[in-house]
Design a protein around this motif. Structure first.
Motif, PDB file in Angstrom:
ATOM      1  N   VAL A  20       0.838  -1.203   0.000  1.00 37.92           N
ATOM      2  CA  VAL A  20       0.000   0.000   0.000  1.00 37.92           C
ATOM      3  C   VAL A  20       0.874   1.254   0.000  1.00 37.92           C
ATOM      4  N   ALA A  21       1.935   1.246   0.777  1.00 38.12           N
ATOM      5  CA  ALA A  21       2.834   2.400   0.823  1.00 38.12           C
ATOM      6  C   ALA A  21       3.448   2.667  -0.546  1.00 38.12           C
ATOM      7  N   ARG A  22       3.780   1.614  -1.258  1.00 37.67           N
ATOM      8  CA  ARG A  22       4.427   1.757  -2.568  1.00 37.67           C
ATOM      9  C   ARG A  22       3.429   2.102  -3.676  1.00 37.67           C
ATOM     10  N   LEU A  23       2.221   1.524  -3.621  1.00 38.55           N
ATOM     11  CA  LEU A  23       1.256   1.660  -4.711  1.00 38.55           C
ATOM     12  C   LEU A  23       0.205   2.733  -4.461  1.00 38.55           C
ATOM     13  N   GLY A  24      -0.003   3.109  -3.190  1.00 41.04           N
ATOM     14  CA  GLY A  24      -0.873   4.240  -2.894  1.00 41.04           C
ATOM     15  C   GLY A  24      -2.298   3.928  -2.529  1.00 41.04           C
ATOM     16  N   THR A  25      -2.802   2.736  -2.906  1.00 39.31           N
ATOM     17  CA  THR A  25      -4.184   2.383  -2.563  1.00 39.31           C
ATOM     18  C   THR A  25      -4.262   0.924  -2.149  1.00 39.31           C
ATOM     19  N   ALA A  26      -5.266   0.616  -1.346  1.00 38.54           N
ATOM     20  CA  ALA A  26      -5.488  -0.765  -0.938  1.00 38.54           C
ATOM     21  C   ALA A  26      -5.910  -1.620  -2.122  1.00 38.54           C
ATOM     22  N   THR A  27      -6.615  -1.020  -3.088  1.00 43.05           N
ATOM     23  CA  THR A  27      -7.059  -1.764  -4.276  1.00 43.05           C
ATOM     24  C   THR A  27      -5.863  -2.248  -5.090  1.00 43.05           C
ATOM     25  N   ALA A  28      -4.903  -1.350  -5.331  1.00 40.57           N
ATOM     26  CA  ALA A  28      -3.711  -1.734  -6.093  1.00 40.57           C
ATOM     27  C   ALA A  28      -2.898  -2.782  -5.343  1.00 40.57           C
ATOM     28  N   ALA A  39      -9.520  -7.670   2.593  1.00 39.42           N
ATOM     29  CA  ALA A  39      -8.461  -8.405   3.295  1.00 39.42           C
ATOM     30  C   ALA A  39      -7.266  -7.498   3.567  1.00 39.42           C
ATOM     31  N   VAL A  40      -6.890  -6.680   2.574  1.00 40.88           N
ATOM     32  CA  VAL A  40      -5.779  -5.751   2.765  1.00 40.88           C
ATOM     33  C   VAL A  40      -6.135  -4.716   3.830  1.00 40.88           C
ATOM     34  N   SER A  41      -7.346  -4.170   3.753  1.00 39.17           N
ATOM     35  CA  SER A  41      -7.770  -3.175   4.745  1.00 39.17           C
ATOM     36  C   SER A  41      -7.760  -3.773   6.148  1.00 39.17           C
ATOM     37  N   ARG A  42      -8.178  -5.019   6.260  1.00 39.26           N
ATOM     38  CA  ARG A  42      -8.185  -5.692   7.560  1.00 39.26           C
ATOM     39  C   ARG A  42      -6.770  -5.872   8.094  1.00 39.26           C
ATOM     40  N   GLN A  43      -5.843  -6.229   7.223  1.00 34.49           N
ATOM     41  CA  GLN A  43      -4.447  -6.384   7.641  1.00 34.49           C
ATOM     42  C   GLN A  43      -3.901  -5.063   8.177  1.00 34.49           C
ATOM     43  N   LEU A  44      -4.205  -3.965   7.492  1.00 34.23           N
ATOM     44  CA  LEU A  44      -3.714  -2.655   7.944  1.00 34.23           C
ATOM     45  C   LEU A  44      -4.340  -2.262   9.275  1.00 34.23           C
ATOM     46  N   LYS A  45      -5.633  -2.536   9.429  1.00 32.55           N
ATOM     47  CA  LYS A  45      -6.322  -2.204  10.676  1.00 32.55           C
ATOM     48  C   LYS A  45      -5.729  -2.976  11.847  1.00 32.55           C
ATOM     49  N   PRO A  54      -1.026   5.494  14.291  1.00 31.82           N
ATOM     50  CA  PRO A  54      -1.587   5.660  12.943  1.00 31.82           C
ATOM     51  C   PRO A  54      -0.473   5.607  11.891  1.00 31.82           C
ATOM     52  N   LEU A  55      -0.681   4.806  10.881  1.00 27.62           N
ATOM     53  CA  LEU A  55       0.320   4.667   9.825  1.00 27.62           C
ATOM     54  C   LEU A  55      -0.070   5.414   8.558  1.00 27.62           C
ATOM     55  N   PHE A  56      -1.366   5.641   8.358  1.00 24.62           N
ATOM     56  CA  PHE A  56      -1.867   6.316   7.167  1.00 24.62           C
ATOM     57  C   PHE A  56      -2.871   7.398   7.552  1.00 24.62           C
ATOM     58  N   GLU A  59      -7.172   9.960   2.177  1.00 27.53           N
ATOM     59  CA  GLU A  59      -7.580  11.066   1.315  1.00 27.53           C
ATOM     60  C   GLU A  59      -8.321  10.468   0.132  1.00 27.53           C
ATOM     61  N   GLY A  60      -9.641  10.370   0.254  1.00 23.16           N
ATOM     62  CA  GLY A  60     -10.425   9.682  -0.764  1.00 23.16           C
ATOM     63  C   GLY A  60     -10.061   8.215  -0.783  1.00 23.16           C
ATOM     64  N   LYS A  61      -9.716   7.703  -1.944  1.00 23.54           N
ATOM     65  CA  LYS A  61      -9.295   6.306  -2.046  1.00 23.54           C
ATOM     66  C   LYS A  61      -7.808   6.128  -1.739  1.00 23.54           C
ATOM     67  N   ALA A  62      -7.089   7.230  -1.711  1.00 19.85           N
ATOM     68  CA  ALA A  62      -5.643   7.150  -1.490  1.00 19.85           C
ATOM     69  C   ALA A  62      -5.326   7.024  -0.006  1.00 19.85           C
ATOM     70  N   LEU A  63      -4.234   6.307   0.287  1.00 15.90           N
ATOM     71  CA  LEU A  63      -3.728   6.173   1.647  1.00 15.90           C
ATOM     72  C   LEU A  63      -2.349   6.823   1.695  1.00 15.90           C
ATOM     73  N   ILE A  64      -2.223   7.866   2.500  1.00 14.42           N
ATOM     74  CA  ILE A  64      -0.976   8.630   2.585  1.00 14.42           C
ATOM     75  C   ILE A  64      -0.269   8.269   3.885  1.00 14.42           C
ATOM     76  N   LEU A  65       0.987   7.901   3.787  1.00 13.47           N
ATOM     77  CA  LEU A  65       1.752   7.541   4.979  1.00 13.47           C
ATOM     78  C   LEU A  65       1.928   8.727   5.912  1.00 13.47           C
TER      79      LEU A  65
END
Length: 297
Positions: A20-28, A39-45, A54-56, A59-65
């Protein structure tokens, strides 16, 4: 002893964070990891709840570190790389015992590898893995059993086994010197009329060589290289004269790429050493390799 379990996140969570940090979104990240978005969102939570930071920020669909998240990602990338390398080494070795050795590239290629051939044949149950390191490092942070070191005994916290003493020879190609090899061997001062090539890790090498041949030479300038292999290649292409260590000079002469411009080698104070950490007992495999090299040093 391992840290408490609450400070040891799962590898799945760390992989999700890194992606997510490299690609910018949980979808990618989900597409790359072959997981669902949830599943990705659950792992981050789970990860954020586990470390309570807090790690992110969303901002909309984007996750900013966050700044803390960026620092954490930088650290876990090193951890994931180390884990992958350790797994690869184990897979490569299979059931055999392995020695992980840090080497200087030119010495490894021209001095060590020819001697390792016989060792591997005599000890089929031992795998020797080589990786390049150009300077001393912390054995506590790098997973090497031993290393090749050049210079004096100035690497703290290690034991030393001498493999070869440095001895150098000026070498050049016929493209540069034509038929003047014999004349140049007889008159060291004549080399000052030719372009002289230098190695970053051997400052003042030419001045020292000339001084020990009775020739006054100051501020000798010329092309500068960071590795012996580049230095030798430049000399072979006719760009200048290189001072090469015996193991490389012999190899280049045997390949008829370079010829010697001195009647003999000049021995230096520096040596090539096999070093290993004092605090860690050597494995049986490393002891066998050490003995093999000692007999062929």
């Amino acid at each position: 002893m391992l840290a408490p379990r609450r400070f040891l996140p799962s590898v799945s969570s760390l992989l999700a964070l890194e992606a997510v940090a490299r690609l910018g979104t949980a979808t990618a990240a989900a597409d790359e990891l072959a997981l669902t978005h949830s599943a990705v969102s659950r792992q981050l939570k789970v990860l954020e709840e586990q470390i309570s930071v807090p790690l992110f920020r969303r901002e909309g669909k984007a996750l900013i570190l966050t700044p803390a998240g960026q620092d954490y990602v930088d650290t876990i990338r090193d951890y994931l790389q180390d884990l992958a390398r350790a797994s690869q080494r184990l897979a490569s070795a299979g059931q055999s015992r392995a020695v992980n050795l840090a080497v200087l590239p030119a010495f490894g290629q021209h001095w060590l590898l020819p001697r390792l051939q016989g060792f591997v044949e005599a000890h089929p149950g031992i795998t020797v893995n080589l990786s390049t390191r150009l300077a001393p490092f912390d054995f506590g942070r790098e997973r090497f059993d031993a290393a090749i070191h050049y210079g004096k005994q100035d690497w703290q916290g290690v034991t030393y086994q001498q493999l070869d003493r440095e001895a150098i020879m000026p070498m050049a190609s016929e493209r540069l010197i034509g038929a003047r090899a014999e004349a140049l061997r007889a008159d060291p001062a004549a080399l000052l009329d030719l372009p002289l090539l230098h190695l970053e890790s051997r400052p003042g090498a030419w001045e020292d060589w000339f001084a020990r041949r009775g020739v006054a030479a100051k501020g000798v300038s010329g092309g500068l290289f960071d590795q012996f292999s580049h230095l030798a290649e430049a000399a072979a292409l006719g760009q200048g004269v290189a001072l090469l260590p015996r193991f490389l000079a012999t190899s280049e002469a045997y390949a008829h790429r370079l010829c010697a411009l001195s009647p003999d080698y000049l021995a230096l104070e520096g040596s090539y050493w096999l070093v290993r950490p004092e605090y860690r007992p050597a494995s049986r495999a490393l002891e066998k390799l050490s003995s093999w090299l000692a007999a062929r040093a």
